[in-house]
Motif scaffolding. Structure first.
Motif, PDB file in Angstrom:
ATOM      1  N   VAL A   5       0.838  -1.194   0.000  1.00  0.00           N
ATOM      2  CA  VAL A   5       0.000   0.000   0.000  1.00  0.00           C
ATOM      3  C   VAL A   5       0.873   1.244   0.000  1.00  0.00           C
ATOM      4  CG1 VAL A   5      -1.654   1.346   1.372  1.00  0.00           C
ATOM      5  CG2 VAL A   5      -1.992  -1.118   1.074  1.00  0.00           C
ATOM      6  N   LEU A   6       1.852   1.280   0.887  1.00  0.00           N
ATOM      7  CA  LEU A   6       2.743   2.440   0.947  1.00  0.00           C
ATOM      8  C   LEU A   6       3.553   2.586  -0.336  1.00  0.00           C
ATOM      9  CD1 LEU A   6       3.990   2.457   4.642  1.00  0.00           C
ATOM     10  CD2 LEU A   6       2.343   3.983   3.550  1.00  0.00           C
ATOM     11  N   ALA A   7       3.979   1.483  -0.916  1.00  0.00           N
ATOM     12  CA  ALA A   7       4.724   1.547  -2.182  1.00  0.00           C
ATOM     13  C   ALA A   7       3.856   2.150  -3.283  1.00  0.00           C
ATOM     14  CB  ALA A   7       5.213   0.156  -2.578  1.00  0.00           C
ATOM     15  N   GLU A  10       3.681   5.829  -2.639  1.00  0.00           N
ATOM     16  CA  GLU A  10       4.981   6.401  -3.018  1.00  0.00           C
ATOM     17  C   GLU A  10       5.058   6.574  -4.539  1.00  0.00           C
ATOM     18  OE1 GLU A  10       7.639   7.379  -1.203  1.00  0.00           O
ATOM     19  OE2 GLU A  10       7.298   6.489   0.770  1.00  0.00           O
ATOM     20  N   LYS A  11       4.592   5.563  -5.265  1.00  0.00           N
ATOM     21  CA  LYS A  11       4.618   5.622  -6.730  1.00  0.00           C
ATOM     22  C   LYS A  11       3.748   6.777  -7.231  1.00  0.00           C
ATOM     23  CE  LYS A  11       3.630   2.923 -10.868  1.00  0.00           C
ATOM     24  NZ  LYS A  11       3.297   1.610 -11.416  1.00  0.00           N
ATOM     25  N   PRO A  51      -6.962  -0.789   7.512  1.00  0.00           N
ATOM     26  CA  PRO A  51      -6.404   0.527   7.845  1.00  0.00           C
ATOM     27  C   PRO A  51      -4.978   0.400   8.388  1.00  0.00           C
ATOM     28  CG  PRO A  51      -8.604   0.293   8.763  1.00  0.00           C
ATOM     29  CD  PRO A  51      -8.200  -1.051   8.234  1.00  0.00           C
ATOM     30  N   LEU A  52      -4.155   1.364   8.031  1.00  0.00           N
ATOM     31  CA  LEU A  52      -2.772   1.372   8.499  1.00  0.00           C
ATOM     32  C   LEU A  52      -2.715   1.943   9.914  1.00  0.00           C
ATOM     33  CD1 LEU A  52      -1.035   2.702   5.266  1.00  0.00           C
ATOM     34  CD2 LEU A  52      -1.305   0.332   5.994  1.00  0.00           C
ATOM     35  N   ARG A  57       0.655   4.641   8.988  1.00  0.00           N
ATOM     36  CA  ARG A  57      -0.492   5.535   8.814  1.00  0.00           C
ATOM     37  C   ARG A  57      -0.016   6.966   8.609  1.00  0.00           C
ATOM     38  NH1 ARG A  57      -3.937   8.796  11.899  1.00  0.00           N
ATOM     39  NH2 ARG A  57      -6.113   8.715  11.237  1.00  0.00           N
ATOM     40  N   GLN A  58       0.949   7.393   9.417  1.00  0.00           N
ATOM     41  CA  GLN A  58       1.459   8.752   9.281  1.00  0.00           C
ATOM     42  C   GLN A  58       2.146   8.941   7.937  1.00  0.00           C
ATOM     43  OE1 GLN A  58       0.848  11.411  11.357  1.00  0.00           O
ATOM     44  NE2 GLN A  58       1.653  12.474   9.559  1.00  0.00           N
ATOM     45  N   ARG A  59       2.877   7.929   7.466  1.00  0.00           N
ATOM     46  CA  ARG A  59       3.532   8.030   6.156  1.00  0.00           C
ATOM     47  C   ARG A  59       2.484   8.161   5.051  1.00  0.00           C
ATOM     48  NH1 ARG A  59       6.860  10.348   3.143  1.00  0.00           N
ATOM     49  NH2 ARG A  59       7.583   9.136   1.380  1.00  0.00           N
TER      50      ARG A  59
END
Length: 87
Positions: A5-7, A10-11, A51-52, A57-59
């Protein structure tokens, strides 16, 4: 799943940053291509992941703020240009 999810965020953040530069240099073909790439990446986020929490979550929140700021910068360039086309 969290790292995926974060990746993806980021993309999208990276693409929207490149889109700002493309818009500012009137590189409409690149802007269109990257817009399609963002849309494709966004589809991966519609799967309903859990949910993160914590740092992840902050990221995510920081990335969303960056994406929204990039969107605003793109619109500052494109909206006047589109108005001239429609006018």
């Amino acid at each position: 799943m969290t790292s995926e999810v974060l990746a993806t965020y980021e993309k999208i953040a990276g693409l929207t940053n490149q889109m700002v530069m493309a818009a500012q240099s009137s590189d409409w073909d690149s802007l269109d291509r990257m817009e399609n790439q963002c849309a494709a990446a966004s589809v991966a986020l519609m799967g309903g992941a859990a949910p993160l929490q914590g740092d992840a979550r902050q990221r995510k929140i920081d990335l969303l703020k960056q994406i929204l700021a990039n969107d605003r910068a793109i619109r500052e360039v494109t909206e006047p240009w589109q108005s001239r086309l429609n006018g």
